[in-house]
Design a protein around this motif. Structure first.
Motif, PDB file in Angstrom:
ATOM      1  N   VAL A   4       6.328  67.534 122.211  1.00  0.00           N
ATOM      2  CA  VAL A   4       6.009  68.441 123.926  1.00  0.00           C
ATOM      3  C   VAL A   4       6.083  70.254 123.153  1.00  0.00           C
ATOM      4  N   ARG A   5       7.336  70.390 122.935  1.00  0.00           N
ATOM      5  CA  ARG A   5       6.942  71.549 121.830  1.00  0.00           C
ATOM      6  C   ARG A   5       5.142  71.984 120.627  1.00  0.00           C
ATOM      7  N   GLU A   6       5.404  70.621 120.299  1.00  0.00           N
ATOM      8  CA  GLU A   6       4.280  70.619 119.326  1.00  0.00           C
ATOM      9  C   GLU A   6       2.720  71.393 120.040  1.00  0.00           C
ATOM     10  N   ALA A   7       2.473  70.120 121.415  1.00  0.00           N
ATOM     11  CA  ALA A   7       1.840  70.471 122.270  1.00  0.00           C
ATOM     12  C   ALA A   7       1.722  71.631 123.051  1.00  0.00           C
ATOM     13  N   SER A  12      -5.620  63.601 125.308  1.00  0.00           N
ATOM     14  CA  SER A  12      -5.520  62.328 124.604  1.00  0.00           C
ATOM     15  C   SER A  12      -3.484  62.479 124.456  1.00  0.00           C
ATOM     16  N   ILE A  13      -3.703  63.720 124.750  1.00  0.00           N
ATOM     17  CA  ILE A  13      -1.738  63.723 124.546  1.00  0.00           C
ATOM     18  C   ILE A  13      -1.434  63.486 126.031  1.00  0.00           C
ATOM     19  N   LEU A  14      -1.979  63.913 127.576  1.00  0.00           N
ATOM     20  CA  LEU A  14      -1.580  63.827 128.682  1.00  0.00           C
ATOM     21  C   LEU A  14      -1.915  61.952 128.276  1.00  0.00           C
ATOM     22  N   GLU A  36       1.734  57.044 129.633  1.00  0.00           N
ATOM     23  CA  GLU A  36       1.904  55.758 129.494  1.00  0.00           C
ATOM     24  C   GLU A  36       3.304  55.322 129.666  1.00  0.00           C
ATOM     25  N   PRO A  37       3.904  55.898 128.773  1.00  0.00           N
ATOM     26  CA  PRO A  37       5.472  54.786 128.734  1.00  0.00           C
ATOM     27  C   PRO A  37       5.697  55.212 130.231  1.00  0.00           C
ATOM     28  N   ARG A  48      -7.591  70.152 133.304  1.00  0.00           N
ATOM     29  CA  ARG A  48      -6.493  68.997 132.927  1.00  0.00           C
ATOM     30  C   ARG A  48      -5.309  69.876 132.239  1.00  0.00           C
ATOM     31  N   LEU A  49      -5.258  71.065 131.848  1.00  0.00           N
ATOM     32  CA  LEU A  49      -3.507  71.929 131.610  1.00  0.00           C
ATOM     33  C   LEU A  49      -2.701  71.122 132.434  1.00  0.00           C
ATOM     34  N   SER A  50      -3.169  71.997 133.653  1.00  0.00           N
ATOM     35  CA  SER A  50      -2.062  72.138 134.759  1.00  0.00           C
ATOM     36  C   SER A  50      -2.094  70.815 135.307  1.00  0.00           C
ATOM     37  N   ASP A  51      -2.656  68.737 134.885  1.00  0.00           N
ATOM     38  CA  ASP A  51      -1.841  67.887 135.323  1.00  0.00           C
ATOM     39  C   ASP A  51      -1.464  67.477 133.770  1.00  0.00           C
ATOM     40  N   LEU A  52      -1.392  67.641 132.703  1.00  0.00           N
ATOM     41  CA  LEU A  52      -0.655  67.828 131.821  1.00  0.00           C
ATOM     42  C   LEU A  52       0.289  68.323 131.547  1.00  0.00           C
TER      43      LEU A  52
END
Length: 190
Positions: free
Chosen positions: A59-62, A95-97, A102-103, A155-159
């Motif tokens: 999460v920090r990297e993203a 892709s990050i989202l 997924e899990p 997309r960012l708000s979803d992420l």
């Protein structure tokens, strides 16, 4: 790059105006300034999230990359006609989202903002992101704005929502579900 700010105050904004990146001046309450100002606020709330305990390395990297993107996005909004946010930036968020979501178990109820300090900061960032998106849409109704900034913020708000879920579960606090059954059936007002 040389010094950008050798003097912090200039007094040029004392009349309620501010300079855009192209040198033009607009009111500090203009739609454009509101849009990039809220993107700046969003970047600060993400900084708060990154300062919280319990943020995973992934999460920090993203989010560190997101902070760089938000400077680009703010620059694009500050300089009319500038293009800095790319479709590839939006694809990276997707892709990050997908990877983080997924899990997670499927949602069956709404989630209350909370789940530990990091998750709560993520929810705050999500709501500021939604406001930034609304302000970019308002600006695009009256001035030329490319579609990428709006799509990026969407997309960012979803992420940020998914990141908040991930952090709530990692913290041990878990997600707090909205209990809509806690009230009796509302009575019609008419």
């Amino acid at each position: 790059m040389g010094n950008r700010l050798s003097k912090i105050y200039t007094r040029t904004g004392d009349d309620g105006s501010t300079g855009l990146g192209d040198g033009s001046r607009v009111g500090k309450d203009s739609l454009r300034v509101n849009a990039y100002g809220t993107v700046d606020e969003l970047n600060s709330t993400i900084g708060m999230l990154l300062a919280a305990d319990g943020v995973t390395d992934e999460v920090r990297e993203a989010l560190t990359q997101v902070q760089h993107d938000l400077f680009d996005l703010g620059g694009e909004l500050c300089i009319p006609g500038m293009a800095m946010v790319e479709d590839s930036d939006i694809s990276r968020l997707e892709s990050i989202l997908d990877e983080l979501n997924e899990p997670l178990p499927p949602l069956k109820e709404f989630i209350l903002p909370g789940g530990g300090m990091a998750a709560a900061c993520g929810h705050l960032a999500r709501t500021v992101c939604r406001r930034a998106e609304r302000e970019v849409i308002a600006l695009a109704r009256v001035e030329e704005v490319r579609g990428q900034p709006q799509r990026y913020l969407n997309r960012l708000s979803d992420l940020l929502f998914v990141i908040s879920r991930v952090l709530a579960r990692a913290s041990g606090h878990g997600e707090v579900l909205w209990q809509h059954e806690r009230r009796r059936k509302p009575k019609p007002t008419v």
